[in-house]
Design an enzyme around this catalytic site. Structure first.
Site, PDB file in Angstrom:
ATOM      1  N   SER A   1      -1.289  -5.348   4.969  1.00  0.00           N
ATOM      2  CA  SER A   1      -1.516  -5.758   6.427  1.00  0.00           C
ATOM      3  C   SER A   1      -3.066  -5.999   6.513  1.00  0.00           C
ATOM      4  CB  SER A   1      -0.975  -4.757   7.523  1.00  0.00           C
ATOM      5  OG  SER A   1      -1.293  -3.660   7.146  1.00  0.00           O
TER       6      SER A   1
ATOM      7  N   ARG B   1       7.267  -7.278  13.513  1.00  0.00           N
ATOM      8  CA  ARG B   1       6.113  -6.985  12.207  1.00  0.00           C
ATOM      9  C   ARG B   1       7.164  -7.053  11.163  1.00  0.00           C
ATOM     10  NH1 ARG B   1       3.453  -3.216  15.388  1.00  0.00           N
ATOM     11  NH2 ARG B   1       4.662  -1.360  14.658  1.00  0.00           N
TER      12      ARG B   1
ATOM     13  N   ARG C   1       7.259   1.956   1.247  1.00  0.00           N
ATOM     14  CA  ARG C   1       7.530   0.569   1.427  1.00  0.00           C
ATOM     15  C   ARG C   1       7.863   0.196   0.097  1.00  0.00           C
ATOM     16  NH1 ARG C   1       8.078  -3.355   5.600  1.00  0.00           N
ATOM     17  NH2 ARG C   1       6.643  -2.284   6.865  1.00  0.00           N
TER      18      ARG C   1
ATOM     19  N   ARG D   1      -0.620  -8.341  -4.425  1.00  0.00           N
ATOM     20  CA  ARG D   1      -0.711  -7.200  -3.319  1.00  0.00           C
ATOM     21  C   ARG D   1      -0.051  -7.673  -1.943  1.00  0.00           C
ATOM     22  NH1 ARG D   1      -2.809  -3.901   0.233  1.00  0.00           N
ATOM     23  NH2 ARG D   1      -4.107  -4.843   2.075  1.00  0.00           N
TER      24      ARG D   1
ATOM     25  N   ARG E   1       2.569  11.676  -8.110  1.00  0.00           N
ATOM     26  CA  ARG E   1       1.775  11.659  -6.931  1.00  0.00           C
ATOM     27  C   ARG E   1       2.685  10.908  -5.894  1.00  0.00           C
ATOM     28  NH1 ARG E   1      -4.060  12.697  -6.582  1.00  0.00           N
ATOM     29  NH2 ARG E   1      -4.675  13.726  -8.585  1.00  0.00           N
TER      30      ARG E   1
ATOM     31  N   ASP F   1      -3.069  -6.173  13.105  1.00  0.00           N
ATOM     32  CA  ASP F   1      -3.763  -5.850  14.389  1.00  0.00           C
ATOM     33  C   ASP F   1      -4.770  -6.774  14.664  1.00  0.00           C
ATOM     34  OD1 ASP F   1      -4.287  -3.665  12.506  1.00  0.00           O
ATOM     35  OD2 ASP F   1      -6.071  -4.124  13.226  1.00  0.00           O
TER      36      ASP F   1
ATOM     37  N   GLY G   1       0.745  -1.131   0.040  1.00  0.00           N
ATOM     38  CA  GLY G   1       0.000   0.080   0.090  1.00  0.00           C
ATOM     39  C   GLY G   1       0.941   1.163  -0.291  1.00  0.00           C
TER      40      GLY G   1
END
Ligand code: HPA
Length: 233
Positions: free
Chosen positions: A91, A218, A25, A88, A44, A205, A21
């Site tokens: 998380s 993580r 990253r 994709r 962008r 989460d 996303g």
């Protein structure tokens, strides 16, 4: 040739694109895992890179958050840049007690509270599923690694801060393992354009417990998920 959101020219993007996303990253992953990296997009700040992994050409590009965002980028990658596979890597929040923080979900199907599929004017409800070819390869790789993984259905929601606190139990009671915000649009777009898509998620989460993970933990799970994605690319 470019699109309103991607300045790449045809041929600069690999047949398989990994999409986290977060565009930063994507930058980190490209710089960490790929050789001969070339950046193809800055529009962008949705950074995109192409390089090689074990000699194979792979691209990594941010998708942004939510179905409108991944809907735009995946449509353009598939339809304008001859991309065949989008994986994709994201998380999710867990809906189930047995789906713990750091576990990996290999997404088989995706429900939604969005009306993304309305555009196809179908006389019913569209069930968004991942590519079985990609799914099978991901499961085989996950088995080789020391990771806890689940295969199943998730919810792609338009809403992060949901007013209806009871919605979690309702989706969980229908077997959804967790919630994210992109896969339904990705899978529907792939189906519409006759391409392949898969989502791998790390549980970040829990909506049923108050478990927490450290950033180091993580990172470790994210690394395993990333390696699965790269090895099946
Ligand atoms: N909701 C939606 N998307 C998410 C969540 C969540 O709780 N966690 C990670 N992605």
């Amino acid at each position: 040739m470019a699109t309103p959101h991607n300045q790449a020219t045809k041929g600069e993007i690999a047949k398989t694109v990994l999409m986290p996303g977060d565009p930063l990253r994507a930058k980190f992953l490209a710089e960490t895992y790929l050789e001969n990296v070339k950046q193809f997009n800055t529009v962008r700040n949705m950074f995109g890179y192409t390089g090689t992994y074990k000699g194979k050409e792979v691209s990594i590009m941010g998708s942004g958050m939510g179905m409108p965002s991944i809907g735009i980028y995946s449509y353009e990658l598939f339809s304008q840049y001859d991309v065949e596979n989008i994986i994709r890597i994201g998380s999710c929040g867990s809906f189930k007690e047995n789906v713990h923080l750091r576990d990996i979900i290999i997404v088989q199907g995706c429900c939604t509270d969005s009306n993304f599929a309305h555009q196809y004017e179908l006389p019913g409800t569209y069930s968004a599923i991942s590519s079985y070819a990609l799914l099978e390869r991901a499961v085989n790789k996950a088995k080789e690694k020391d990771v806890v993984y689940h295969v199943g259905n998730v919810l792609a929601s338009d809403i992060f801060y949901h007013a209806d606190q009871g919605s979690v139990e309702k989706w969980a009671s229908m077997g959804c393992l967790g919630v994210e915000m992109e896969s339904y649009a990705l899978f529907a777009t792939a189906a519409y354009l006759n391409k392949r898509a898969l989502t791998l998620l790390t549980v970040s989460d829990s909506l049923v417990s108050n478990e927490e993970t450290s950033p180091e933990e993580r990172e470790k799970t994210f690394t395993a998920m990333m390696e699965i994605a790269l090895e099946i690319a």
